[in-house]
Design an enzyme around this catalytic site. Structure first.
Site, mmCIF file in Angstrom:
data_model
loop_
_atom_site.group_PDB
_atom_site.id
_atom_site.type_symbol
_atom_site.label_atom_id
_atom_site.label_comp_id
_atom_site.label_asym_id
_atom_site.label_seq_id
_atom_site.Cartn_x
_atom_site.Cartn_y
_atom_site.Cartn_z
ATOM 1 N N ASP A 11 71.905 5.008 -81.788
ATOM 2 C CA ASP A 11 73.292 5.444 -81.645
ATOM 3 C C ASP A 11 74.150 4.287 -81.147
ATOM 4 O O ASP A 11 73.655 3.340 -80.535
ATOM 5 C CB ASP A 11 73.387 6.596 -80.644
ATOM 6 C CG ASP A 11 72.764 7.882 -81.195
ATOM 7 O OD1 ASP A 11 72.674 8.010 -82.430
ATOM 8 O OD2 ASP A 11 72.366 8.733 -80.381
ATOM 9 N N TYR A 21 61.930 5.847 -75.851
ATOM 10 C CA TYR A 21 63.285 5.846 -75.297
ATOM 11 C C TYR A 21 63.258 5.884 -73.782
ATOM 12 O O TYR A 21 62.356 6.475 -73.166
ATOM 13 C CB TYR A 21 64.058 7.093 -75.764
ATOM 14 C CG TYR A 21 64.225 7.204 -77.252
ATOM 15 C CD1 TYR A 21 65.367 6.704 -77.882
ATOM 16 C CD2 TYR A 21 63.256 7.826 -78.031
ATOM 17 C CE1 TYR A 21 65.526 6.817 -79.255
ATOM 18 C CE2 TYR A 21 63.410 7.951 -79.398
ATOM 19 C CZ TYR A 21 64.538 7.442 -80.009
ATOM 20 O OH TYR A 21 64.699 7.548 -81.358
ATOM 21 N N TYR A 38 65.995 13.863 -83.039
ATOM 22 C CA TYR A 38 67.291 13.740 -82.362
ATOM 23 C C TYR A 38 67.036 13.906 -80.858
ATOM 24 O O TYR A 38 66.921 15.026 -80.350
ATOM 25 C CB TYR A 38 68.266 14.807 -82.848
ATOM 26 C CG TYR A 38 68.686 14.639 -84.296
ATOM 27 C CD1 TYR A 38 69.482 13.563 -84.682
ATOM 28 C CD2 TYR A 38 68.301 15.561 -85.263
ATOM 29 C CE1 TYR A 38 69.882 13.414 -86.006
ATOM 30 C CE2 TYR A 38 68.702 15.422 -86.580
ATOM 31 C CZ TYR A 38 69.490 14.351 -86.948
ATOM 32 O OH TYR A 38 69.882 14.210 -88.251
#
Ligand code: ZN
Ligand code: ZN
Length: 401
Positions: free
Chosen positions: A228, A292, A364
């Site tokens: 993103d 992440y 996501y």
């Protein structure tokens, strides 16, 4: 050459009538026989033993005598491009091709070579001799298409591809140049005339240095997925191929380019290695899992112990994700199923929790945290029974092969 002459003796040349043939067009009728000769040499050997009319060539007129001139034309046209390798193509007048094909059937020939192949080879040999550049059938730096009917040469310069892994050090920078939504790149009040949604991108940081060195006319960046805009890309970085269109030169001090990219403060690359267009396909098909770092605000705050007992339950459980609200305006509204591979609590301070999560490609992650109004099930927020907000998201690793 015996093979060629024997085959020529077996032909009924009276069928040719008064039509003349030049040596090259005569020899090319047996072009697939006898290796290591030019078609003109084949033709001369045949003419010594059979009676074939001379005069203006019925097939090519004068084309086969003009290879030197055509090669000169090509050399002039490709000179500005610093290419090391080339490929010659040609446009043959359909009437010329039809004439030679009619001869093949009239004379009952079994091993002729088309004029197009001869033109490409003979012009190519001369261009190679004059420029020192190397013919390359596979991945030439450029392709020169010769049109003998108009003495015209079209040059198609293939892109320069370089690959590496990039890190994105700051938030608020997209991976690729993002044209302004209102003006679509023309420049307007909303984008301050830049034509872009963001002042820069990873693509522009990497490509601008290469554009200056190569004199290219355009660029593209192909990443193994994308993070993103507000996420950093850290760790070993994300594999990418940068494409520079129509480079004037391909001889670039890549180490110096890497150093200048890395001085940008925006993005870094580990290296720039020669790549091919095929590598883009491989990069686009890769389904690498990503690790992440997520900074979450929980309201009300959640005890560390509860987080630590909840995360393992969420790992390996299928997550059903409807296309997130934030992207559903540009993507089909479908449901995909993904899994977390690992999830751990790094630290908890008040209402803030830092997590480290590895998820399958295409998960996501933000939606897995906050639930996206129930569109992602299960979610961390739903399992904890509190509101969860993603404050920061970084990609720590792209786990490609
Ligand atoms: Zn001819
Ligand atoms: Zn605009």
């Amino acid at each position: 050459m015996d093979e060629v002459v024997t085959a020529a003796r077996a032909v009924d040349w009276s069928r040719l009538g008064a039509r003349g043939l030049c040596d090259a067009c005569l020899g090319r009728l047996f072009g697939m026989l006898g290796h290591g000769y030019t078609n003109a040499a084949r033709g001369a050997a045949i003419r010594a033993v059979v009676d074939v009319p001379t005069g203006v060539c019925w097939v090519c007129s004068t084309l086969t005598s003009r290879y030197d001139d055509l090669a000169d034309l090509v050399v002039r046209k490709i000179e500005p491009w610093g290419a090391d390798t080339f490929l010659i193509g040609s446009k043959i007048d359909p009437e010329v091709a039809a004439r030679e094909e009619s001869l093949w059937s009239e004379l009952g020939l079994s091993a002729p070579e088309p004029l197009k192949a001869e033109v490409n080879r003979e012009v190519g040999k001369r261009v190679e001799a004059r420029t020192g550049k190397t013919p390359d059938l596979g991945r030439p730096d450029l392709v020169a298409i010769v049109d003998p009917a108009f003495d015209h040469v079209d040059v198609q310069v293939n892109p320069l591809y370089l690959g590496g892994r990039y890190r994105k050090l700051v938030r608020g920078v997209p991976q690729t140049r993002w044209p302004c939504k209102r003006c679509r790149g023309k420049g307007c009040a909303r984008c301050g005339g830049t034509g872009k949604m963001y002042p820069t991108s990873v693509e522009e940081v990497i490509a601008s240095e290469l554009m200056r060195e190569t004199g290219g006319t355009g660029h593209a960046l192909h990443g193994m997925g994308r993070e993103d805009v507000d996420a950093r890309m850290l760790g070993r970085g994300r594999p990418f191929i940068v494409e520079i269109k129509e480079p004037r030169t391909r001889h670039v001090d890549l180490d110096a380019v890497v150093r200048r990219i890395n001085a940008s403060g925006v993005a870094e690359v580990d290296r720039l290695d020669p790549a091919t267009g095929d590598d883009i396909v491989a990069i686009k098909e890769d389904r690498a899992a990503k690790t992440y770092r997520i900074l979450v605000r929980c309201s009300p705050p959640v005890e560390e112990a509860k987080l630590k007992s909840t995360l393992p339950v969420l790992v390996a459980q299928p997550i059903a994700q409807r296309t997130p609200q934030r992207v559903v305006h540009r993507r089909a509204d479908t449901t995909r199923h993904r899994r977390l591979l690992t999830a751990e609590v790094v630290r908890v301070e008040g209402d803030l929790a830092e997590l480290r999560v590895t998820a399958e490609a295409g998960t996501y992650v933000k939606e897995w945290v906050h639930g996206d109004g129930g569109r992602t099930m299960p979610s961390l927020a739903e399992r904890l029974g509190v509101r969860c907000e993603v404050l920061e998201l970084d990609v720590l690793d792209v786990l490609d092969g």
